[in-house]
Scaffold this active site. Structure first.
Site, PDB file in Angstrom:
ATOM      1  N   LYS A 164      -5.437  -3.099   1.917  1.00 19.64           N
ATOM      2  CA  LYS A 164      -4.597  -3.894   2.820  1.00 19.64           C
ATOM      3  C   LYS A 164      -5.202  -3.844   4.213  1.00 19.64           C
ATOM      4  O   LYS A 164      -5.289  -2.787   4.827  1.00 19.64           O
ATOM      5  CB  LYS A 164      -3.163  -3.356   2.832  1.00 19.64           C
ATOM      6  CG  LYS A 164      -2.237  -4.135   3.769  1.00 19.64           C
ATOM      7  CD  LYS A 164      -0.774  -3.771   3.573  1.00 19.64           C
ATOM      8  CE  LYS A 164       0.115  -4.482   4.596  1.00 19.64           C
ATOM      9  NZ  LYS A 164       1.544  -4.188   4.420  1.00 19.64           N
TER      10      LYS A 164
ATOM     11  N   ASP B 105      12.536  -4.464   5.939  1.00 15.01           N
ATOM     12  CA  ASP B 105      12.089  -5.746   5.390  1.00 15.01           C
ATOM     13  C   ASP B 105      12.212  -5.665   3.863  1.00 15.01           C
ATOM     14  O   ASP B 105      11.306  -6.023   3.123  1.00 15.01           O
ATOM     15  CB  ASP B 105      10.641  -6.009   5.812  1.00 15.01           C
ATOM     16  CG  ASP B 105      10.292  -7.494   5.822  1.00 15.01           C
ATOM     17  OD1 ASP B 105      11.202  -8.333   5.649  1.00 15.01           O
ATOM     18  OD2 ASP B 105       9.101  -7.816   6.000  1.00 15.01           O
TER      19      ASP B 105
HETATM   20  P1  ADP Z   1       2.586  -8.144   4.452  1.00 13.92           P
HETATM   21  O1  ADP Z   1       2.852  -7.129   5.497  1.00 13.92           O
HETATM   22  O2  ADP Z   1       1.559  -9.106   4.897  1.00 13.92           O
HETATM   23  O3  ADP Z   1       3.827  -8.779   3.927  1.00 13.92           O
HETATM   24  P2  ADP Z   1       2.486  -6.663   1.937  1.00 13.92           P
HETATM   25  O4  ADP Z   1       2.180  -5.203   1.946  1.00 13.92           O
HETATM   26  O5  ADP Z   1       3.903  -7.051   1.731  1.00 13.92           O
HETATM   27  O6  ADP Z   1       1.888  -7.326   3.244  1.00 13.92           O
HETATM   28  O7  ADP Z   1       1.597  -7.332   0.803  1.00 13.92           O
HETATM   29  C1  ADP Z   1       1.568  -8.737   0.594  1.00 13.92           C
HETATM   30  C2  ADP Z   1       1.534  -9.058  -0.889  1.00 13.92           C
HETATM   31  O8  ADP Z   1       0.406  -8.440  -1.523  1.00 13.92           O
HETATM   32  C3  ADP Z   1       2.742  -8.504  -1.628  1.00 13.92           C
HETATM   33  O9  ADP Z   1       3.817  -9.397  -1.616  1.00 13.92           O
HETATM   34  C4  ADP Z   1       2.194  -8.264  -3.023  1.00 13.92           C
HETATM   35  O10 ADP Z   1       2.228  -9.465  -3.776  1.00 13.92           O
HETATM   36  C5  ADP Z   1       0.751  -7.890  -2.784  1.00 13.92           C
HETATM   37  N1  ADP Z   1       0.589  -6.425  -2.751  1.00 13.92           N
HETATM   38  C6  ADP Z   1       0.609  -5.625  -1.664  1.00 13.92           C
HETATM   39  N2  ADP Z   1       0.428  -4.336  -1.975  1.00 13.92           N
HETATM   40  C7  ADP Z   1       0.273  -4.288  -3.309  1.00 13.92           C
HETATM   41  C8  ADP Z   1       0.032  -3.221  -4.258  1.00 13.92           C
HETATM   42  N3  ADP Z   1      -0.080  -1.945  -3.887  1.00 13.92           N
HETATM   43  N4  ADP Z   1      -0.076  -3.559  -5.565  1.00 13.92           N
HETATM   44  C9  ADP Z   1       0.037  -4.846  -5.956  1.00 13.92           C
HETATM   45  N5  ADP Z   1       0.254  -5.870  -5.116  1.00 13.92           N
HETATM   46  C10 ADP Z   1       0.373  -5.624  -3.806  1.00 13.92           C
HETATM   47 MG    MG Z   2       5.319  -8.015   2.803  1.00 15.24          MG
END
Ligand code: ADP
Ligand code: MG
Length: 375
Positions: A120, A225
């Site tokens: 991320k 959130d």
């Molecule tokens: P943001 O802060 O941009 O919303 P997120 O952490 O919510 O970031 O991640 C965005 C998307 O990426 C999530 O909605 C999910 O679909 C995918 N995602 C994030 N982390 C994971 C993870 N550990 N495993 C699988 N999918 C993930």
């Molecule tokens: Mg998110």
């Protein structure tokens, strides 16, 4: 925006890496090289390297009113973090982008054994630095906090909370590593709840999610959130919570509002998606503080001040006044360390005889006032 050019990792040399690292350390002021000066790093002309790095869009050259300077781009910052994580052997190869959020880009990567992980990349306050044009603005910029800094503290916060929550048995991805604005974590197998149209036991899931909100609060935190995009549903219909930069303490003045908002999100979603309505839902009075995560989180290096700056950026700040009143003092250790590093790097980059050049004045006066022992 946000596209990851992975081939760059193989192509660039360790000198490139050194120069980028140096520019990175100067992330709160534009990096300047006096025109016509020959600055040598690792026996190479920095001018040439800087130009090359601009060509590859790892640096950008920006013109200001009083001086021009080099800045790290998003891509340059990505490169530094990815290079660091791959030299630590945390990640070995890159896969597809699986998510683009407002404040992040998500990729699947692989570790050295070919196991999938999630990368991320935090991206906050990307536009702030464009206002940076002169020394006066440099101070304003510092106080508003630049995008590199904000992205980094966002990642730091996420990683710290994920660790603390994971240790306490919360269903969150297993945190693996962090560098700069990049967090590496377990890949959750499943779909975000937003993409789920049917579950076998709606009531059980509803109860579990509401319990989670209460359990968070019993540990002194509110997710902030807690919605269908940040809840992953595994095959066994157990949820996993993701996305932590906006977490707030239950002692935040608006804690109850944030708590109620998380609860309402789940209620609304279950009504609309599954036609499910329950007469039961938790309230802020239900929480019983068992154990406060904040202590552990701040022990990990994520300070209260950083949190304030981050929450201000995310629009969840307690009060602007408080932050403003601290603007002129540099109390934060990290901050002082940052200034020290700026000096070291400047000294390393500038050859003897070129230091008299006055173009680096935006850095030096800052430093002499905080570390008197510097030459
Ligand atoms: P943001 O802060 O941009 O919303 P997120 O952490 O919510 O970031 O991640 C965005 C998307 O990426 C999530 O909605 C999910 O679909 C995918 N995602 C994030 N982390 C994971 C993870 N550990 N495993 C699988 N999918 C993930
Ligand atoms: Mg998110």
């Amino acid at each position: 925006m946000g596209k990851l050019n992975v081939s760059m990792l193989r192509y660039l040399t360790s000198e490139d890496f050194r120069v980028l690292t140096a520019v990175n350390r100067l992330d709160r002021s534009p990096f300047q090289v006096p025109s016509g000066a020959t600055v040598i790093v690792c026996g190479l002309s920095v001018h040439k390297l800087l130009k090359e790095l601009c060509k590859h869009k790892l640096l950008s050259y920006e013109r200001g009113k009083h001086y021009d300077g080099y800045r790290l781009t998003n891509q340059g910052y990505d490169y530094l973090a990815l290079k660091t994580l791959s030299s630590r052997k945390v990640i070995a190869s890159f896969g597809n982008q699986i998510g683009v959020g407002k404040e992040s880009n998500i990729y699947v990567v692989e570790d050295c054994d070919g196991n999938p992980l999630v990368l991320k990349l935090h991206r906050l306050g990307r536009t702030c630095f464009r206002n940076l044009k002169e020394k006066r603005d440099y101070h304003a910029h510092r106080n508003k906090a630049g995008w590199l800094y904000l992205s980094r503290i966002s990642a730091t916060k996420e990683f710290a909370y994920m660790n603390a929550l994971y240790d306490r048995g919360f269903p969150v991805p297993k945190p693996v590593d962090i560098n700069r604005h990049c967090v590496i974590m377990e890949l959750v197998k499943g779909d975000p709840l937003s993409r789920v149209s049917h579950v076998n036991n709606v009531e059980a899931l509803y109860d579990e999610l509401m319990d989670l909100i209460v359990r968070f609060a019993n540990h002194g935190v509110i997710h902030g959130d807690f919605n269908e995009f940040n809840l992953m549903l595994q095959e066994d219909e157990r949820p996993v919570v993701i996305d932590f930069p906006q977490m707030v303490s239950t002692s935040h003045p608006n804690a109850q509002t944030f708590f109620d908002r998380d609860v309402t999100c789940i209620k609304d979603f279950f009504r609309k998606r599954f036609g499910y309505e329950s007469s039961l839902h938790p309230t802020f009075d239900d929480i019983s503080r068992e154990d406060i995560l904040d202590v552990e989180v701040s022990a990990s290096g994520f300070t209260k001040r950083m949190d304030k700056e981050l929450l201000a950026q995310l629009g969840l700040d307690e009060s602007d006044e408080e932050l403003d009143s601290e603007d002129d003092t540099v109390e934060d250790k990290d901050e002082i360390e940052n200034l020290r590093e700026q000096v070291d790097v400047t000294m390393n980059l500038y050859n003897e005889g070129e230091r008299k050049d006055s173009t680096s004045e935006s850095i030096k006066p800052e430093v002499t006032s905080h570390s008197g022992s510097e030459e």
